[in-house]
Design an enzyme around this catalytic site. Structure first.
Site, mmCIF file in Angstrom:
data_model
loop_
_atom_site.group_PDB
_atom_site.id
_atom_site.type_symbol
_atom_site.label_atom_id
_atom_site.label_comp_id
_atom_site.label_asym_id
_atom_site.label_seq_id
_atom_site.Cartn_x
_atom_site.Cartn_y
_atom_site.Cartn_z
ATOM 1 N N LYS A 58 -3.177 72.627 -8.757
ATOM 2 C CA LYS A 58 -2.826 71.811 -7.590
ATOM 3 C C LYS A 58 -3.376 72.474 -6.315
ATOM 4 O O LYS A 58 -4.120 73.433 -6.390
ATOM 5 C CB LYS A 58 -1.316 71.592 -7.537
ATOM 6 C CG LYS A 58 -0.729 71.035 -8.862
ATOM 7 C CD LYS A 58 -1.138 69.591 -9.169
ATOM 8 C CE LYS A 58 -0.853 69.157 -10.595
ATOM 9 N NZ LYS A 58 0.518 68.949 -10.962
HETATM 10 C C1 LIG Z 1 1.325 68.370 -12.171
HETATM 11 C C2 LIG Z 1 2.144 67.143 -12.037
HETATM 12 C C3 LIG Z 1 3.509 67.101 -12.316
HETATM 13 C C4 LIG Z 1 4.239 68.236 -12.947
HETATM 14 O O1 LIG Z 1 4.085 69.414 -12.240
HETATM 15 P P1 LIG Z 1 4.628 70.784 -12.852
HETATM 16 O O2 LIG Z 1 4.794 71.637 -11.633
HETATM 17 O O3 LIG Z 1 3.534 71.271 -13.758
HETATM 18 O O4 LIG Z 1 5.879 70.530 -13.570
HETATM 19 C C5 LIG Z 1 4.207 65.944 -12.043
HETATM 20 N N1 LIG Z 1 3.598 64.853 -11.556
HETATM 21 C C6 LIG Z 1 2.267 64.842 -11.310
HETATM 22 C C7 LIG Z 1 1.647 63.614 -10.744
HETATM 23 C C8 LIG Z 1 1.494 65.979 -11.558
HETATM 24 O O5 LIG Z 1 0.190 65.953 -11.350
#
Ligand SMILES: *Cc1c(COP(=O)(O)O)cnc(C)c1O
Length: 385
Positions: free
Chosen positions: A188
């Site tokens: 991210k």
């Molecule tokens: C990455 C992601 C999640 C989950 O994130 P984590 O921190 O890995 O639990 C949820 N929703 C979206 C749209 C994502 O891209």
């Protein structure tokens, strides 16, 4: 392999984590509140609650709204499964709203149509989770208006969108929602290794989120059923979880937050290079919504039907050339766990059509121009007749 996304870690980030390891607290110390306050200030929200992932954040956001059996949660099929699973964790029913093919986000008109039908059938959703796909905000003014008139709560899944703006407000300010969720997974925009955050302007929700994160336990005497037995006393006032973020994670996240603008600017510069150099190929390039500024988590192209190679052939070719392309997302309703709940191919045609052509190209703050030029050259050569 040039990956599709990866973290940027500085010496300052490393020092921040090592300093915590030498300190008194590895968990439940000063770093988590410092990260929460800095993030709340950055996005313009009154409260921020840090947890160990965005998945946990989505879960406690649903818990704080009392989502449960008999309730409906609606989200988009074009997301990671966590956006829908939070509804199932609560025992609620999950349904989806198709996307707008241009933005690839939940389509407000499709939402309106589905709400009108659901009202007639007496099964309106309690919670709707729009996902800011690729870092570009959904049309939150439209979704917020529908929330007012149909009486549901909105949780923004902004896992892709820290650092984005919409309508001159930062994503996370909750201008049109009850809560916003962020992810700090390494692919991210900023990372805490694993980690997530919920922002809200509602103090009651903030207290419920804080309870749910840590076993439902409170040390606030005002919220207890009796006067404390002594200084050691706490009460479990609800059923919560252990979803706490560690001090090392919070120190990393706080250090990364200081780089957020630089990271997003770097993604914009690289995306503009893709926009310019990929023009004219038989692919659909991402649309940039002028109402806001994307955080550009993903740069997704769609391979057109007329292209020399289909999506699968192009994907395989790029991987063979050492380019770590990926696909975001397999529509959630087509996953076996959801298909077993009655969903089938054809239920959300726009998300399915988008999926058939989608390829995510490498995009991250430290992607070098030379590596990006290689991605562009391989793609151009593969698609040129
Ligand atoms: C990455 C992601 C999640 C989950 O994130 P984590 O921190 O890995 O639990 C949820 N929703 C979206 C749209 C994502 O891209």
């Amino acid at each position: 392999m040039i990956p599709y996304g990866r973290q940027s870690i500085s010496d300052a980030d490393i020092k921040a984590v090592v300093d915590v390891l030498r300190s008194d607290f590895l968990t439940q110390g000063p770093q988590v509140p410092a990260f929460e306050q800095a993030l709340a200030a950055r996005v313009g929200a009154l409260h921020a609650i840090a947890v160990n992932s965005a998945t946990s954040a989505l879960h406690i956001a649903c818990v704080s709204l009392d989502l449960g059996p008999g309730d409906w949660l609606w989200t988009t099929p074009n997301s990671f499964v966590a956006s829908a699973n939070c509804g199932l964790y609560c025992g609620a029913e999950v349904d989806f709203v198709d996307i707008d093919p241009r933005s690839r986000n939940m389509c407000p008109e499709a939402l309106h149509r589905k709400l009108t039908v659901a009202r007639d059938e007496g099964r309106l959703p309690k919670v709707v989770i729009p996902v800011h796909f690729s870092g570009q905000s959904c049309d939150m003014a439209a979704i917020g208006r529908l929330a007012e008139s149909f009486g549901f709560k909105v949780i923004e899944d902004a896992s892709h969108a820290i650092g984005a703006d919409w309508g001159n407000r930062p994503v996370g300010a909750c201008a049109h929602s009850a809560m916003t969720v962020f992810s700090f997974h390494p692919v991210k925009i900023i990372t805490s290794a694993e980690g997530g955050m919920v922002t809200t302007n509602d103090p009651l929700l903030a207290a419920r989120l804080a309870d749910a994160r840590s076993h439902g336990i409170t040390r606030d005497a005002d919220r207890m059923s009796q006067p404390p037995d002594g200084p050691w006393y706490y009460e479990q006032v609800s059923l919560g979880y252990n979803y706490r973020m560690t001090e090392m994670q919070a120190a990393l996240g706080l250090s990364q937050l200081g780089e957020l603008d630089r990271f997003v600017d770097a993604r914009h510069r690289l995306a503009a290079r893709y926009d310019e150099r990929l023009r004219g190929l038989p692919i659909t390039l991402p649309w940039h919504d002028p109402t806001g500024r994307s955080a550009l988590h993903l740069y997704v192209i769609e391979v057109e039907e007329a292209a020399r190679l289909d999506r699968r052939a192009l994907f395989d070719h790029m991987r063979a050339e050492g380019i770590g392309v990926n696909v975001h997302y397999i529509p959630i309703h087509l996953q076996p766990h959801y298909a077993a709940r009655g969903f089938k191919s054809g239920d959300f045609p726009a998300a399915e059509a988008y999926y058939r052509g989608a390829i995510s190209l490498p995009l991250y703050a430290d992607l070098s121009d030379a590596d990006q030029d290689r991605v562009i050259a391989v793609l151009t050569k593969a698609l040129a007749a």
